[in-house]
Design a protein around this motif. Structure first.
Motif, short mmCIF file in Angstrom:
data_model
loop_
_atom_site.label_atom_id
_atom_site.label_comp_id
_atom_site.label_asym_id
_atom_site.label_seq_id
_atom_site.Cartn_x
_atom_site.Cartn_y
_atom_site.Cartn_z
N PRO A 245 0.83 -1.22 0.00
CA PRO A 245 0.00 0.00 0.00
C PRO A 245 0.86 1.27 0.00
O PRO A 245 2.02 1.23 0.41
N SER A 246 0.27 2.38 -0.45
CA SER A 246 0.96 3.67 -0.40
C SER A 246 0.93 4.26 1.00
O SER A 246 1.73 5.15 1.32
N LEU A 247 -0.01 3.79 1.82
CA LEU A 247 -0.27 4.47 3.09
C LEU A 247 -1.05 3.52 4.00
O LEU A 247 -1.83 2.70 3.52
N ILE A 248 -0.85 3.66 5.31
CA ILE A 248 -1.70 2.97 6.29
C ILE A 248 -2.35 4.03 7.16
O ILE A 248 -1.65 4.85 7.77
N VAL A 249 -3.68 4.04 7.18
CA VAL A 249 -4.45 5.05 7.94
C VAL A 249 -5.06 4.35 9.15
O VAL A 249 -5.84 3.42 8.99
N ILE A 250 -4.68 4.80 10.33
CA ILE A 250 -5.20 4.17 11.56
C ILE A 250 -6.22 5.07 12.22
O ILE A 250 -5.97 6.27 12.42
N GLY A 251 -7.39 4.53 12.49
CA GLY A 251 -8.46 5.31 13.11
C GLY A 251 -8.96 4.64 14.38
O GLY A 251 -8.27 3.81 14.98
#
Ligand SMILES: [Zn+2]
Length: 323
Positions: A245-251
């Motif tokens: 992936p280009s990015l990992i977004v953690i919410g």
């Protein structure tokens, strides 16, 4: 409807215990409403009735605010779901509920999976808006991911895609509520962190407490939080190696720990990846409203408006009024 009447949709995020609703115009003006209980203790049919009643109230509120009915309703729901049918939810107990059952007669409706709908919102105008391929991973009571490929959340062949929380990190580890052994969720969800600290010390604590205690030198808190970070690093390393992936977004709630989570997690992820760099890790942009806002995007999709949201500004979204 005349040209001077703003077009808007109803977005509804239906969780296991509570639902959140909002009205969202084509330009991204948001009127967010207070949540209300789903009443799942009354059975699945009562939940469907409660959702439909709430959708009707939101449509009435919109009519008085904007001078006309909504163009559509979008709904984020748990379980296995297609755009037209809520197939099954273990949490709520419903099976094969058509989208039309959730809305007053005559309104177009579109459904989406709860976590993937949050991922859609993060993809269109949130933390992932500048990349095509990323992982959206909310960490709260449980852990599930939205695999976003080419800007679209991907649910797999049967709608089970993204269940990263139930992929094992320690195969000889603790038993998960799902019946498997050593799942990520057993170590790294916010509730697991609190529970594991309490098991070790006899003292009740939330994940937020444990993060604070770890920072102030409490050895049990450091151990429990350290294991949660390591478990996340193991899972994310597998994801990165598989999906690039280009990015990992953690919410989710745990992401509010900020650098106390992100700094050690970046370090542990980088340490596990020997022959490639890790992608950036960043916090989600939309917080608890991600599901409702993604549901609003589904509402626009229900009437063929697939480009709505690309130019929405986060400032407008954060300024949403609560009447
Ligand atoms: Zn599990």
């Amino acid at each position: 409807m005349t040209a001077s009447v703003p077009e808007y949709v109803v977005g509804l995020d239906v969780g296991g215990t509570a639902m959140k609703g909002g009205l969202v115009t084509r330009e991204g003006r948001v009127t967010a409403l207070d949540g209300r209980p789903t009443g799942r203790e009354n059975g699945p049919e009562a939940v469907v009735d409660a959702v439909r009643a709430y959708a009707g109230e939101l449509a009435d509120l919109g009519s008085s605010l904007f001078g006309g009915p909504p163009v559509a309703v979008g709904l984020a729901v748990p379980g296995i779901v297609t755009s037209t049918t809520a197939m099954y939810s273990a949490n709520i107990g419903w099976r094969q509920v058509p989208a039309a059952a959730f809305v007053p007669p005559g309104l177009p409706a579109r459904l989406g999976h709860d976590v993937r709908t949050g991922g859609l919102a993060e993809s269109v105008f949130g933390a992932g808006k500048d990349v095509d391929d990323f992982l959206f991973l909310p960490i709260g009571t449980g852990i599930a991911g939205a695999v976003v490929l080419r800007g679209e959340p991907y649910g797999g062949a049967n709608g089970w895609g993204g269940e990263i929380g139930h992929a094992a990190v320690w195969p000889a580890g603790e038993k998960c509520a799902c019946g498997q052994i050593g799942c990520l969720e057993t170590y790294a969800s916010a509730s697991a962190i609190g529970r594991r600290y309490e098991t070790r010390t006899g003292r009740a604590a939330t994940a937020k407490d444990v993060v604070g205690l770890a920072a102030s030198g409490d050895p049990a808190a450091q151990e429990v939080f350290g294991e949660a970070v390591e478990a996340l690093a193991i899972s994310l390393a597998s994801y990165v190696l598989t999906m690039d992936p280009s990015l990992i977004v953690i919410g989710g709630g745990l992401s509010e720990a900020g650098p106390a989570l992100f700094d050690p997690l970046r370090e542990r992820l980088a340490a596990r990846l020997t022959f490639r760099d890790p992608p950036p890790l960043c916090p989600a942009a939309l917080g608890v409203q991600a599901g409702m806002l993604g549901a609003a995007l589904l509402g626009w999709q229900a009437v063929g408006a697939h480009d709505v949201g690309r130019d929405w500004s986060l400032d407008v979204l954060r300024g949403g009024e609560v009447p």
